[in-house]
Design a protein around this motif. Structure first.
Motif, PDB file in Angstrom:
ATOM      1  N   LEU A  40       8.789 -10.050 -38.284  1.00 39.35           N
ATOM      2  CA  LEU A  40       9.828 -10.230 -37.268  1.00 39.35           C
ATOM      3  C   LEU A  40      10.119  -8.889 -36.614  1.00 39.35           C
ATOM      4  N   ILE A  41      10.009  -7.854 -37.408  1.00 39.33           N
ATOM      5  CA  ILE A  41      10.142  -6.494 -36.868  1.00 39.33           C
ATOM      6  C   ILE A  41       9.356  -5.546 -37.770  1.00 39.33           C
ATOM      7  N   LYS A  42       8.832  -4.497 -37.154  1.00 40.96           N
ATOM      8  CA  LYS A  42       8.124  -3.464 -37.905  1.00 40.96           C
ATOM      9  C   LYS A  42       8.935  -2.174 -37.835  1.00 40.96           C
ATOM     10  N   GLU A  43       8.786  -1.384 -38.867  1.00 39.37           N
ATOM     11  CA  GLU A  43       9.462  -0.095 -38.931  1.00 39.37           C
ATOM     12  C   GLU A  43       9.191   0.688 -37.646  1.00 39.37           C
ATOM     13  N   GLY A  44      10.229   1.247 -37.053  1.00 38.18           N
ATOM     14  CA  GLY A  44      10.095   2.043 -35.839  1.00 38.18           C
ATOM     15  C   GLY A  44      10.371   1.273 -34.559  1.00 38.18           C
ATOM     16  N   GLU A  45      10.427  -0.070 -34.646  1.00 36.32           N
ATOM     17  CA  GLU A  45      10.745  -0.892 -33.472  1.00 36.32           C
ATOM     18  C   GLU A  45      12.255  -1.109 -33.376  1.00 36.32           C
ATOM     19  N   THR A  46      12.730  -1.395 -32.175  1.00 36.40           N
ATOM     20  CA  THR A  46      14.124  -1.758 -31.977  1.00 36.40           C
ATOM     21  C   THR A  46      14.191  -3.266 -31.808  1.00 36.40           C
ATOM     22  N   GLU A  47      15.043  -3.884 -32.619  1.00 33.98           N
ATOM     23  CA  GLU A  47      15.131  -5.344 -32.654  1.00 33.98           C
ATOM     24  C   GLU A  47      15.777  -5.910 -31.401  1.00 33.98           C
ATOM     25  N   GLY A  48      15.135  -6.906 -30.796  1.00 35.06           N
ATOM     26  CA  GLY A  48      15.656  -7.550 -29.598  1.00 35.06           C
ATOM     27  C   GLY A  48      16.393  -8.846 -29.885  1.00 35.06           C
ATOM     28  N   CYS A  75      15.771 -12.180 -47.592  1.00 36.29           N
ATOM     29  CA  CYS A  75      16.667 -12.964 -46.754  1.00 36.29           C
ATOM     30  C   CYS A  75      16.306 -14.426 -46.980  1.00 36.29           C
ATOM     31  N   LYS A  76      17.197 -15.145 -47.638  1.00 36.93           N
ATOM     32  CA  LYS A  76      16.906 -16.535 -47.953  1.00 36.93           C
ATOM     33  C   LYS A  76      17.507 -17.444 -46.886  1.00 36.93           C
ATOM     34  N   LYS A  77      17.183 -18.730 -46.991  1.00 38.76           N
ATOM     35  CA  LYS A  77      17.681 -19.667 -45.993  1.00 38.76           C
ATOM     36  C   LYS A  77      19.209 -19.678 -46.021  1.00 38.76           C
ATOM     37  N   GLY A  78      19.777 -19.819 -44.822  1.00 42.06           N
ATOM     38  CA  GLY A  78      21.226 -19.815 -44.696  1.00 42.06           C
ATOM     39  C   GLY A  78      21.801 -18.443 -44.411  1.00 42.06           C
ATOM     40  N   THR A  79      20.917 -17.438 -44.241  1.00 42.21           N
ATOM     41  CA  THR A  79      21.396 -16.079 -43.975  1.00 42.21           C
ATOM     42  C   THR A  79      20.721 -15.511 -42.725  1.00 42.21           C
ATOM     43  N   PHE A  80      21.278 -14.418 -42.261  1.00 40.55           N
ATOM     44  CA  PHE A  80      20.670 -13.691 -41.159  1.00 40.55           C
ATOM     45  C   PHE A  80      19.718 -12.643 -41.709  1.00 40.55           C
ATOM     46  N   SER A  81      18.736 -12.271 -40.922  1.00 38.28           N
ATOM     47  CA  SER A  81      17.792 -11.233 -41.287  1.00 38.28           C
ATOM     48  C   SER A  81      18.487  -9.876 -41.279  1.00 38.28           C
ATOM     49  N   LEU A  82      18.050  -8.980 -42.170  1.00 38.57           N
ATOM     50  CA  LEU A  82      18.600  -7.624 -42.163  1.00 38.57           C
ATOM     51  C   LEU A  82      18.174  -6.840 -40.927  1.00 38.57           C
ATOM     52  N   SER A  83      17.245  -7.373 -40.144  1.00 46.32           N
ATOM     53  CA  SER A  83      16.877  -6.696 -38.892  1.00 46.32           C
ATOM     54  C   SER A  83      18.053  -6.715 -37.920  1.00 46.32           C
ATOM     55  N   THR A  88      22.036  -4.951 -33.810  1.00 46.02           N
ATOM     56  CA  THR A  88      23.429  -4.613 -33.507  1.00 46.02           C
ATOM     57  C   THR A  88      23.571  -3.182 -33.004  1.00 46.02           C
ATOM     58  N   LEU A  89      22.926  -2.241 -33.694  1.00 44.97           N
ATOM     59  CA  LEU A  89      23.056  -0.826 -33.334  1.00 44.97           C
ATOM     60  C   LEU A  89      22.102  -0.404 -32.220  1.00 44.97           C
ATOM     61  N   GLN A  90      21.100  -1.264 -31.944  1.00 45.15           N
ATOM     62  CA  GLN A  90      20.044  -0.952 -30.982  1.00 45.15           C
ATOM     63  C   GLN A  90      19.387   0.395 -31.284  1.00 45.15           C
ATOM     64  N   GLU A  91      19.077   0.539 -32.578  1.00 45.02           N
ATOM     65  CA  GLU A  91      18.354   1.705 -33.069  1.00 45.02           C
ATOM     66  C   GLU A  91      17.039   1.239 -33.681  1.00 45.02           C
ATOM     67  N   LYS A  92      16.095   2.155 -33.806  1.00 50.13           N
ATOM     68  CA  LYS A  92      14.812   1.801 -34.412  1.00 50.13           C
ATOM     69  C   LYS A  92      15.014   1.379 -35.857  1.00 50.13           C
ATOM     70  N   SER A  93      14.297   0.348 -36.246  1.00 52.80           N
ATOM     71  CA  SER A  93      14.397  -0.157 -37.600  1.00 52.80           C
ATOM     72  C   SER A  93      13.744   0.825 -38.571  1.00 52.80           C
ATOM     73  N   ALA A  94      14.376   0.997 -39.731  1.00 60.03           N
ATOM     74  CA  ALA A  94      13.851   1.879 -40.762  1.00 60.03           C
ATOM     75  C   ALA A  94      12.950   1.115 -41.745  1.00 60.03           C
ATOM     76  N   PHE A  95      12.752  -0.186 -41.488  1.00 59.50           N
ATOM     77  CA  PHE A  95      11.990  -1.011 -42.420  1.00 59.50           C
ATOM     78  C   PHE A  95      11.352  -2.183 -41.697  1.00 59.50           C
ATOM     79  N   ASN A  96      10.506  -2.907 -42.419  1.00 53.47           N
ATOM     80  CA  ASN A  96       9.808  -4.088 -41.911  1.00 53.47           C
ATOM     81  C   ASN A  96      10.516  -5.347 -42.416  1.00 53.47           C
ATOM     82  N   VAL A  97      10.479  -6.407 -41.606  1.00 57.90           N
ATOM     83  CA  VAL A  97      10.963  -7.717 -42.032  1.00 57.90           C
ATOM     84  C   VAL A  97       9.821  -8.690 -41.783  1.00 57.90           C
TER      85      VAL A  97
END
Length: 192
Positions: A40-48, A75-83, A88-97
Motif C-alpha cells: 500500500l506504501i513503500k518506505e520513502g513514499e508519501t501516502e495519498g 493491521c487487522k480487519k476493522g482498523t486503519f492502516s498505520l500508513s 495525516t502528516l504528509q511526510e515520507k513513510s518510514a516503513f512499508n505497509v
C-alpha cells in the motif's frame, strides 16, 4: 458498514452516529480488492490515501540495521492502516505497509476526507479519540515487549488475533516478537 466495524474494533459506542450518518460515511470511501503481498506504501513514499482494512490483514515493516525485514505491526480487519501517519502528516513513510492475504480495503484521499469532516463534523472528533487509542496500543506493545517473554507475548497475540493469526506467516510473527522462526517453532511446540 465501515464506521460500525471501526467503532466496534475500538469498543466505541456505535450509537455515537445515526444509521444515516453511517451510510453517508461509507459513501466517501472507495472499495478495493487487493492481492496478497501488495504494497500500500513503500518506505520513502508519501501516502495519498487513508486505508481502512475491511477484510484481510496488513503488515508494517522495514529493514533493520542488519538488512533483515523487521515486522513491527499488524493491521487487522476493522482498523486503519498505520500508513495513515504519512497520510495525516504528509511526510515520507518510514516503513512499508503490505498485504499478507488477499484483502478488501477501503480508501479515502485528502479531499474526500475534508468533505467527510464537513458533512459529519463529529467524525473528526471521534477519529482524534481513535488515534489516541491506537497510540495507546502502540505504547502498550512497546511496554509488553519489555515486560513479557516472547512466549507470553505470543500467547497474548493468540488471544488478540484469534483465528486471524493462522493467516500470518510464522516468519512475520517471529519477526514481530523479535525472535527467530526456530525459536517461535520451539514456543509453539511447548504451547500446542
Amino acid at each position: 458498514m465501515l464506521l460500525e466495524k471501526l467503532l466496534k474494533e475500538f469498543n466505541v459506542d456505535t450509537n455515537t452516529f445515526s444509521s444515516e450518518e453511517s451510510k453517508l460515511f461509507d459513501q466517501y470511501f472507495e472499495r478495493l480488492q487487493v492481492r496478497k503481498n501488495t504494497f500500500l506504501i513503500k518506505e520513502g513514499e508519501t501516502e495519498g490515501y487513508s486505508y481502512f482494512v475491511f477484510d484481510g490483514i496488513l503488515r508494517c515493516w522495514l529493514f533493520n540495521h542488519k538488512g533483515d525485514e523487521q515486522t513491527f505491526w499488524f493491521c487487522k480487519k476493522g482498523t486503519f492502516s498505520l500508513s495513515n501517519i504519512s497520510f495525516t502528516l504528509q511526510e515520507k513513510s518510514a516503513f512499508n505497509v503490505q498485504t499478507i492475504v488477499d484483502s478488501v480495503i477501503y480508501r479515502i484521499d485528502k479531499k474526500k476526507a475534508a468533505e467527510l469532516y464537513s458533512a459529519i463534523p463529529k467524525v473528526k472528533i471521534v477519529f482524534e479519540e481513535l488515534t489516541a487509542l491506537l497510540l495507546d496500543k502502540i505504547l502498550k506493545r512497546n511496554i509488553d515487549l519489555i515486560k513479557y517473554s516472547p512466549e507470553e507475548y505470543y500467547l497474548q497475540m493468540i488471544h488478540e488475533y484469534g483465528i486471524t493469526l493462522n493467516y500470518i506467516p510464522l516468519k512475520d510473527i517471529a519477526s514481530y516478537l523479535g525472535i527467530t522462526p526456530q525459536a517461535l517453532s520451539r514456543i509453539r511446540k511447548r504451547i500446542f
